[in-house]
Design a protein around this motif. Structure first.
Motif, PDB file in Angstrom:
ATOM      1  N   ASP A 133     -15.678 -19.445  25.521  1.00  0.00           N
ATOM      2  CA  ASP A 133     -14.232 -19.495  25.688  1.00  0.00           C
ATOM      3  C   ASP A 133     -13.784 -20.952  25.684  1.00  0.00           C
ATOM      4  N   TYR A 134     -13.104 -21.359  24.644  1.00  0.00           N
ATOM      5  CA  TYR A 134     -12.577 -22.723  24.535  1.00  0.00           C
ATOM      6  C   TYR A 134     -11.092 -22.657  24.274  1.00  0.00           C
ATOM      7  N   ARG A 135     -10.372 -23.522  24.944  1.00  0.00           N
ATOM      8  CA  ARG A 135      -8.934 -23.661  24.723  1.00  0.00           C
ATOM      9  C   ARG A 135      -8.692 -25.134  24.408  1.00  0.00           C
ATOM     10  N   LEU A 136      -8.228 -25.400  23.199  1.00  0.00           N
ATOM     11  CA  LEU A 136      -7.972 -26.762  22.761  1.00  0.00           C
ATOM     12  C   LEU A 136      -6.471 -27.000  22.652  1.00  0.00           C
ATOM     13  N   ARG A 137      -6.071 -28.228  22.933  1.00  0.00           N
ATOM     14  CA  ARG A 137      -4.651 -28.580  22.882  1.00  0.00           C
ATOM     15  C   ARG A 137      -4.488 -29.910  22.159  1.00  0.00           C
ATOM     16  N   ARG A 138      -3.440 -29.960  21.326  1.00  0.00           N
ATOM     17  CA  ARG A 138      -3.037 -31.217  20.692  1.00  0.00           C
ATOM     18  C   ARG A 138      -1.527 -31.185  20.592  1.00  0.00           C
ATOM     19  N   GLN A 139      -0.873 -32.073  21.320  1.00  0.00           N
ATOM     20  CA  GLN A 139       0.588 -32.092  21.434  1.00  0.00           C
ATOM     21  C   GLN A 139       1.062 -30.709  21.869  1.00  0.00           C
ATOM     22  N   ASP A 140       1.878 -30.052  21.086  1.00  0.00           N
ATOM     23  CA  ASP A 140       2.404 -28.734  21.463  1.00  0.00           C
ATOM     24  C   ASP A 140       1.607 -27.580  20.870  1.00  0.00           C
ATOM     25  N   HIS A 141       0.470 -27.864  20.286  1.00  0.00           N
ATOM     26  CA  HIS A 141      -0.334 -26.826  19.642  1.00  0.00           C
ATOM     27  C   HIS A 141      -1.552 -26.472  20.495  1.00  0.00           C
TER      28      HIS A 141
ATOM     29  N   TYR B  71     -10.382 -20.016  21.352  1.00  0.00           N
ATOM     30  CA  TYR B  71     -11.537 -19.373  20.718  1.00  0.00           C
ATOM     31  C   TYR B  71     -12.287 -18.611  21.794  1.00  0.00           C
ATOM     32  N   SER B  72     -12.612 -17.353  21.532  1.00  0.00           N
ATOM     33  CA  SER B  72     -13.380 -16.620  22.541  1.00  0.00           C
ATOM     34  C   SER B  72     -14.281 -15.572  21.895  1.00  0.00           C
ATOM     35  N   ILE B  73     -15.412 -15.389  22.534  1.00  0.00           N
ATOM     36  CA  ILE B  73     -16.350 -14.317  22.196  1.00  0.00           C
ATOM     37  C   ILE B  73     -16.763 -13.706  23.527  1.00  0.00           C
ATOM     38  N   SER B  74     -16.565 -12.394  23.637  1.00  0.00           N
ATOM     39  CA  SER B  74     -16.867 -11.745  24.911  1.00  0.00           C
ATOM     40  C   SER B  74     -17.399 -10.342  24.662  1.00  0.00           C
ATOM     41  N   PRO B  75     -18.162  -9.819  25.634  1.00  0.00           N
ATOM     42  CA  PRO B  75     -18.642  -8.442  25.509  1.00  0.00           C
ATOM     43  C   PRO B  75     -17.455  -7.480  25.406  1.00  0.00           C
ATOM     44  N   SER B  76     -17.636  -6.450  24.599  1.00  0.00           N
ATOM     45  CA  SER B  76     -16.559  -5.487  24.390  1.00  0.00           C
ATOM     46  C   SER B  76     -17.147  -4.079  24.397  1.00  0.00           C
ATOM     47  N   GLY B  77     -16.736  -3.303  25.343  1.00  0.00           N
ATOM     48  CA  GLY B  77     -17.240  -1.936  25.421  1.00  0.00           C
ATOM     49  C   GLY B  77     -18.694  -1.892  25.830  1.00  0.00           C
ATOM     50  N   VAL B  78     -19.320  -0.764  25.578  1.00  0.00           N
ATOM     51  CA  VAL B  78     -20.715  -0.561  25.969  1.00  0.00           C
ATOM     52  C   VAL B  78     -21.652  -1.415  25.138  1.00  0.00           C
ATOM     53  N   GLU B  79     -21.462  -1.389  23.833  1.00  0.00           N
ATOM     54  CA  GLU B  79     -22.310  -2.173  22.933  1.00  0.00           C
ATOM     55  C   GLU B  79     -21.411  -2.916  21.970  1.00  0.00           C
TER      56      GLU B  79
ATOM     57  N   LEU C 286      -9.608 -15.413  17.853  1.00  0.00           N
ATOM     58  CA  LEU C 286      -9.007 -16.745  17.683  1.00  0.00           C
ATOM     59  C   LEU C 286      -7.499 -16.594  17.757  1.00  0.00           C
ATOM     60  N   GLU C 287      -6.885 -17.326  18.681  1.00  0.00           N
ATOM     61  CA  GLU C 287      -5.429 -17.365  18.794  1.00  0.00           C
ATOM     62  C   GLU C 287      -4.974 -18.789  18.522  1.00  0.00           C
ATOM     63  N   GLU C 288      -3.895 -18.904  17.772  1.00  0.00           N
ATOM     64  CA  GLU C 288      -3.330 -20.211  17.467  1.00  0.00           C
ATOM     65  C   GLU C 288      -1.849 -20.168  17.820  1.00  0.00           C
ATOM     66  N   ASP C 289      -1.450 -21.017  18.759  1.00  0.00           N
ATOM     67  CA  ASP C 289      -0.059 -21.053  19.218  1.00  0.00           C
ATOM     68  C   ASP C 289       0.452 -19.651  19.549  1.00  0.00           C
ATOM     69  N   ARG C 290      -0.336 -18.927  20.327  1.00  0.00           N
ATOM     70  CA  ARG C 290      -0.019 -17.569  20.808  1.00  0.00           C
ATOM     71  C   ARG C 290       0.064 -16.520  19.698  1.00  0.00           C
TER      72      ARG C 290
ATOM     73  N   GLU D 283      -9.156 -26.048  28.570  1.00  0.00           N
ATOM     74  CA  GLU D 283      -9.884 -25.183  29.506  1.00  0.00           C
ATOM     75  C   GLU D 283     -11.160 -24.790  28.809  1.00  0.00           C
ATOM     76  N   GLU D 284     -12.264 -24.948  29.484  1.00  0.00           N
ATOM     77  CA  GLU D 284     -13.561 -24.635  28.886  1.00  0.00           C
ATOM     78  C   GLU D 284     -14.333 -23.730  29.812  1.00  0.00           C
ATOM     79  N   ARG D 285     -14.864 -22.625  29.245  1.00  0.00           N
ATOM     80  CA  ARG D 285     -15.707 -21.723  30.030  1.00  0.00           C
ATOM     81  C   ARG D 285     -16.788 -21.197  29.134  1.00  0.00           C
ATOM     82  N   THR D 286     -18.011 -21.260  29.592  1.00  0.00           N
ATOM     83  CA  THR D 286     -19.105 -20.563  28.921  1.00  0.00           C
ATOM     84  C   THR D 286     -19.857 -19.813  29.992  1.00  0.00           C
ATOM     85  N   ASP D 287     -20.120 -18.550  29.752  1.00  0.00           N
ATOM     86  CA  ASP D 287     -20.812 -17.712  30.742  1.00  0.00           C
ATOM     87  C   ASP D 287     -22.224 -17.441  30.289  1.00  0.00           C
TER      88      ASP D 287
END
Length: 74
Positions: free
Chosen positions: A3-11, A15-23, A29-33, A70-74
């Motif tokens: 999970d990474y959140r990058l910022r440059r000026q107003d942008h 980026y995220s990769i996470s477990p989803s469901g059982v398997e 990827l979200e860019e400016d919401r 904001e940076e998170r890696t699990d």
């Protein structure tokens, strides 16, 4: 997992990769919401490729002056 959140000026890019469901995992990827990418994978090799691509892109953006908001890696 990734999970990474990058910022440059107003942008902002999230980026995220996470477990989803059982398997499986959700690759997102979200860019400016705005959702730019949303994939669901059950195959770990596809997740590894997506992770490598995200890591390369984050590294390139940081070299261009983007800051980690904001940076998170699990």
């Amino acid at each position: 997992m990734f999970d990474y959140r990058l910022r440059r000026q107003d942008h902002v890019r999230q980026y995220s990769i996470s477990p989803s469901g059982v398997e499986g995992w959700e690759v997102r990827l979200e860019e400016d919401r705005t959702l730019r990418r949303l994939d669901h994978y059950r195959d770990w090799h596809r997740v590894e490729r997506a992770l490598a691509a995200f890591e390369r892109e984050v590294e390139e953006l940081r070299a261009q002056g983007w800051r980690v908001a904001e940076e998170r890696t699990d």
